[in-house]
Design a protein around this motif. Structure first.
Motif, PDB file in Angstrom:
ATOM      1  N   GLN A  71       0.822  -1.222   0.000  1.00 19.06           N
ATOM      2  CA  GLN A  71       0.000   0.000   0.000  1.00 19.06           C
ATOM      3  C   GLN A  71       0.856   1.272   0.000  1.00 19.06           C
ATOM      4  O   GLN A  71       0.556   2.243   0.702  1.00 19.06           O
ATOM      5  N   LEU A  72       1.906   1.262  -0.801  1.00 27.76           N
ATOM      6  CA  LEU A  72       2.738   2.454  -0.982  1.00 27.76           C
ATOM      7  C   LEU A  72       2.306   3.178  -2.256  1.00 27.76           C
ATOM      8  O   LEU A  72       1.602   2.617  -3.101  1.00 27.76           O
ATOM      9  N   ASP A  73       2.767   4.405  -2.427  1.00 30.92           N
ATOM     10  CA  ASP A  73       2.449   5.208  -3.613  1.00 30.92           C
ATOM     11  C   ASP A  73       3.364   4.757  -4.755  1.00 30.92           C
ATOM     12  O   ASP A  73       4.569   5.006  -4.739  1.00 30.92           O
ATOM     13  N   ILE A  74       2.789   4.081  -5.757  1.00 35.82           N
ATOM     14  CA  ILE A  74       3.635   3.552  -6.830  1.00 35.82           C
ATOM     15  C   ILE A  74       4.133   4.657  -7.759  1.00 35.82           C
ATOM     16  O   ILE A  74       5.088   4.465  -8.510  1.00 35.82           O
ATOM     17  N   ALA A  75       3.490   5.817  -7.728  1.00 36.86           N
ATOM     18  CA  ALA A  75       3.926   6.928  -8.585  1.00 36.86           C
ATOM     19  C   ALA A  75       5.133   7.656  -7.988  1.00 36.86           C
ATOM     20  O   ALA A  75       5.867   8.333  -8.708  1.00 36.86           O
ATOM     21  N   GLU A  76       5.352   7.501  -6.662  1.00 36.97           N
ATOM     22  CA  GLU A  76       6.463   8.182  -5.989  1.00 36.97           C
ATOM     23  C   GLU A  76       7.695   7.279  -6.020  1.00 36.97           C
ATOM     24  O   GLU A  76       7.738   6.250  -5.362  1.00 36.97           O
TER      25      GLU A  76
END
Length: 565
Positions: free
Chosen positions: A244-249
């Motif tokens: 559940q991390l930000d894949i765009a960052e």
């Protein structure tokens, strides 16, 4: 209270101390785990000895599962709920009799339930607990978890790499794309393989033109796979989606968690850290094993005198216990084991951790968040306003935290914490160097434990090693120890990893005696304190490691590795 018939029999036989049997029995009762597996996990008795004892008491037929043809197991009776609940396996059918493999023949209800479910007469067959557990895992685990990561999986990834459509450097993950399925399966298999092999960490590492995956097993990294470099972003993206991390960052570090469900009743947590590097994101997964904190102090590797010192310090109403050592030396497990002993309804326990690795029922655990302004010192101040009995501070990093912790230890609280130093004596000088007043250190610190984790030799393949007398003396053995001394080395077999199987703690347990208090008050250095501790009869890390070498638990090379000799 002893909840299990087998525990009562072992107590009558005086094979295991009553306190340890009571602890195992209560833990098995609360967690619904088999009593036999708890006793074995805490290393209170060997599997074959336990089976021999059960055979003697029950006169039940004994079968070696290693010689049993598993193709005889009737597939129509393989019921996951029934097998897991009863910790038993139907082995074969003869007429209207079904023979059931059990490691605890005193559990009559097991046979009754199989009899009721199958409409056959059930008869017990005694087997060793460790072999029974392996058979249950093999029968019930999902097929992929048994296969691990195979050569076919690696080839399938290379075939994906050959297809231009999936060479996506954006890091995006398609939710319905057929091409993503092999990546998902591959990563799931990798995580299951890591659990199966007893790894503590998984490293997913991009380099220039290459990508590799390594597992840390028994404290040492081993290269496991080299998937195609073009898939590095897809692998990283999949892991980030799972946690559940930000894949765009992709420019900043991120932290998350994965919960991998193995069955209806068992799940494993992973702590996930992503870090931008020159050639992509390196992702490290730490396997968080809550059972490691429940093993009991007997399973950690303390010598009897050291264990007694730790238990006595835990029973004091106030004072400070410090556990010290480098990262990965088992400090957290030592602290949690102590907290587990203290965790009763009569006391209020609060912990400040960064991060909270293992969730323990009955303990108020606070996650440190420096960005939001919640530091160890802030948490500690709040604890002291909440009527605590026992406080655990994840790490003393600065003077402010140290002073609040010491004040708490002086005012009727038991405080547990860690520092990063190499020995027990250096912990005291570190506190002095931080700026803590010597009289405060002398009056508050009651016990210091310095520790390392050493790889255990595999009992199946270890071989005796010939070492010259002069070399043994140089290594630190005394003339009295050398006659009859047997030293073993790692060899390697299909039961272990490079000759090692599991780890054990090596400890230096130093109580702050009156003589050491005097040295602290006189601003003595760590060498003077260490000499006094040795004079008082408390062995150093090196001496504790050599004792484990002499006992055949670890190799001399491993003792040298962990004690920097």
């Amino acid at each position: 209270m002893l909840h299990h018939s087998l525990a009562a029999l072992l107590l009558r036989d005086r094979r295991i101390p009553e306190a340890q049997l009571k602890s195992c029995s209560e833990y098995a009762w609360e967690t619904k785990l088999p009593f036999t597996s708890v006793v074995l996990e805490r290393k209170l008795i060997k599997a074959d000895e336990l089976a021999a004892f059960c055979y003697q008491e029950s006169n039940c037929p004994w079968l070696d599962l290693d010689t049993f043809n598993q193709e005889l197991i009737p597939p129509q009776f393989i019921n996951e709920r029934l097998i897991r609940k009863n910790h038993a396996v139907p082995l074969y059918q003869r007429g209207n009799v079904l023979y059931i493999a059990v490691s605890d023949p005193t559990r009559i209800e097991t046979l009754d339930e199989f009899q009721f479910r199958t409409r056959l007469q059930a008869e017990a067959v005694l087997v060793e607990e460790d072999k029974l557990q392996r058979l249950i895992d093999k029968l019930l685990e999902n097929e992929t978890s048994m296969l691990g990561v195979t050569a076919e999986d690696e080839q399938e990834l290379r075939e994906i790499d050959a297809d231009g459509e999936v060479r996506d450097d954006s890091g995006a993950v398609s939710v319905d794309g057929k091409n993503d399925a092999p990546i998902v399966i591959y990563i799931n298999k990798m995580l299951l393989d890591a659990i199966k092999r007893g790894a503590s960490d998984l490293h997913f590492e991009p380099y220039e033109g290459e990508y590799r995956i390594r597992f840390r097993i028994d404290g040492v990294l081993h290269e496991i796979a080299r998937p195609p470099y073009a898939l590095s972003n897809r692998i990283a993206a999949r892991l980030k989606v799972m946690s559940q991390l930000d894949i765009a960052e992709r420019r900043l570090p991120q932290d998350g968690r994965i919960k991998l469900r193995l069955s209806k009743h068992k799940a494993i947590d992973f702590r996930v850290s992503s870090l931008p590097t020159m050639y992509g994101e390196k992702i490290v997964l730490r396997i968080l094993d809550a059972s490691s904190a429940m093993l009991g102090i007997e399973a950690l590797g303390y010598e009897p005198e050291q264990q007694k010192l730790y238990e006595e310090a835990l029973q004091r109403p106030q004072g400070m216990i410090l556990v010290t050592g480098p990262t990965g030396s088992g400090k957290t497990v030592s602290l949690y084991t102590g907290l587990n002993i203290l965790n009763t309804p009569e006391v209020n326990i609060s912990t400040a951790e960064d991060p909270v690795e293992i969730n323990l029922y009955g303990i108020n655990q606070v996650q440190i968040n420096v960005k939001a302004g919640l530091t160890f010192a802030d948490a500690l101040r709040s604890f002291l306003r909440q009527d605590p009995d026992i406080v655990m501070v994840g790490e003393i990093r600065d003077l402010e935290t140290a002073e609040i912790a010491i004040k708490a230890a002086q005012t009727g609280h038991l405080v547990l914490s860690t520092l990063h130093t190499n020995s027990a004596a250096e912990t005291l000088t570190r506190l002095m160097n931080m700026g803590v007043a010597t009289y405060n250190i002398a009056s508050s610190v009651s016990l210091i434990i310095a520790q390392r984790l050493a790889r255990r030799l595999c009992n199946e393949c270890k071989e005796e090693e010939e070492i010259p007398h002069e070399e043994l003396i140089r290594q630190g053995f005394t003339e009295d120890q050398i006659p009859g001394l047997k030293i073993y080395k790692a060899v390697g077999c299909d039961q272990c990893t490079s000759g090692f199987k599991g780890r054990t703690g090596v400890y230096e347990v130093m109580p702050v005696t009156e003589s050491i208090q005097e040295l602290i008050m006189n601003n003595a250095g760590s060498l003077q304190i260490a000499r006094q501790a040795h004079k008082d009869g408390y062995p150093s890390l090196r001496h504790s490691a050599l004792k484990k070498v002499a006992d055949g638990i670890i190799s001399l090379a491993e003792a040298n590795r962990v004690t920097n000799n």
